[in-house]
Design a protein around this motif. Sequence first.
Motif, PDB file in Angstrom:
ATOM      1  N   VAL A 130       0.805  -1.232   0.000  1.00 18.10           N
ATOM      2  CA  VAL A 130       0.000   0.000   0.000  1.00 18.10           C
ATOM      3  C   VAL A 130       0.833   1.274   0.000  1.00 18.10           C
ATOM      4  O   VAL A 130       0.294   2.357  -0.215  1.00 18.10           O
ATOM      5  N   GLY A 131       2.118   1.152   0.269  1.00 23.21           N
ATOM      6  CA  GLY A 131       2.985   2.325   0.304  1.00 23.21           C
ATOM      7  C   GLY A 131       3.104   2.917   1.694  1.00 23.21           C
ATOM      8  O   GLY A 131       2.220   2.762   2.535  1.00 23.21           O
ATOM      9  N   CYS A 147      -4.212  -6.326   0.020  1.00 24.08           N
ATOM     10  CA  CYS A 147      -3.542  -5.569   1.065  1.00 24.08           C
ATOM     11  C   CYS A 147      -4.225  -4.210   1.050  1.00 24.08           C
ATOM     12  O   CYS A 147      -4.036  -3.419   0.123  1.00 24.08           O
ATOM     13  N   HIS A 148      -5.085  -3.978   2.047  1.00 27.53           N
ATOM     14  CA  HIS A 148      -5.933  -2.794   2.039  1.00 27.53           C
ATOM     15  C   HIS A 148      -5.971  -2.158   3.422  1.00 27.53           C
ATOM     16  O   HIS A 148      -6.118  -2.844   4.418  1.00 27.53           O
ATOM     17  N   VAL A 149      -5.858  -0.837   3.448  1.00 26.02           N
ATOM     18  CA  VAL A 149      -5.892  -0.087   4.702  1.00 26.02           C
ATOM     19  C   VAL A 149      -7.189   0.695   4.778  1.00 26.02           C
ATOM     20  O   VAL A 149      -7.627   1.297   3.795  1.00 26.02           O
ATOM     21  N   GLY A 150      -7.807   0.686   5.962  1.00 24.87           N
ATOM     22  CA  GLY A 150      -9.041   1.417   6.185  1.00 24.87           C
ATOM     23  C   GLY A 150     -10.256   0.528   5.995  1.00 24.87           C
ATOM     24  O   GLY A 150     -10.139  -0.639   5.615  1.00 24.87           O
ATOM     25  N   PHE A 151     -11.424   1.095   6.295  1.00 28.58           N
ATOM     26  CA  PHE A 151     -12.657   0.331   6.112  1.00 28.58           C
ATOM     27  C   PHE A 151     -13.762   1.222   5.577  1.00 28.58           C
ATOM     28  O   PHE A 151     -14.097   2.250   6.157  1.00 28.58           O
ATOM     29  N   LYS A 152     -14.284   0.803   4.445  1.00 28.77           N
ATOM     30  CA  LYS A 152     -15.526   1.327   3.880  1.00 28.77           C
ATOM     31  C   LYS A 152     -16.225   0.123   3.279  1.00 28.77           C
ATOM     32  O   LYS A 152     -15.590  -0.681   2.591  1.00 28.77           O
ATOM     33  N   GLU A 153     -17.514   0.003   3.536  1.00 30.78           N
ATOM     34  CA  GLU A 153     -18.252  -1.167   3.053  1.00 30.78           C
ATOM     35  C   GLU A 153     -18.100  -1.363   1.555  1.00 30.78           C
ATOM     36  O   GLU A 153     -17.895  -2.483   1.088  1.00 30.78           O
ATOM     37  N   THR A 154     -18.209  -0.284   0.792  1.00 33.06           N
ATOM     38  CA  THR A 154     -18.124  -0.413  -0.668  1.00 33.06           C
ATOM     39  C   THR A 154     -16.749  -0.918  -1.105  1.00 33.06           C
ATOM     40  O   THR A 154     -16.656  -1.726  -2.032  1.00 33.06           O
TER      41      THR A 154
END
Length: 119
Positions: free
Chosen positions: A49-50, A100-107
Motif C-alpha cells: 500500500v505504500g 492488502c488494504h488499509v481502512g474500512f468502507k463497506e463499498t
Amino acid sequence: MLTLYGISNCDTVRKARKWLEAHQLDYHFHDFRKDGLTTEQISRWTDGVGMEKLLNKRGTTWRSLPEERRDGLDTQGLQSLLLEYPTLIKRPLLEGDTICHVGFKETEYSALINGVSHE
C-alpha cells in the motif's frame, strides 16, 4: 484466509469485523498490541500500500513523537518506527493472498472481496 490487523478497541476495526462476520467470511484477527508484528509483515504492507498510506499521521502517537523521529523517514526508518509504535499503522489493515488494504468502507470491502476465494 483473510487476516484483519488492528487493535481490538478501535471502532473502525470493530466495524470491519462486523462486516466480515455479516458476510460470513472466514478471517483471523491479529491485534497489533497483543500479537506483535514482524519486519516481514511491515515490509509486505509498505510494498502493498505504500509508506504514506500505511502511516497514520492523524493519531496522538504520531503527534507525540519528537520532530526528529518524524522528519525524513525512509522505508527502513518507517519500518523501525512501526515496529516500535504499532498504533502508527492505519487501521484496519486487511490482508489476503491478493489483498492488502488499509481502512474500512463497506463499498471498498465489497469490491475487494468480490471474486476472492475464502477457503
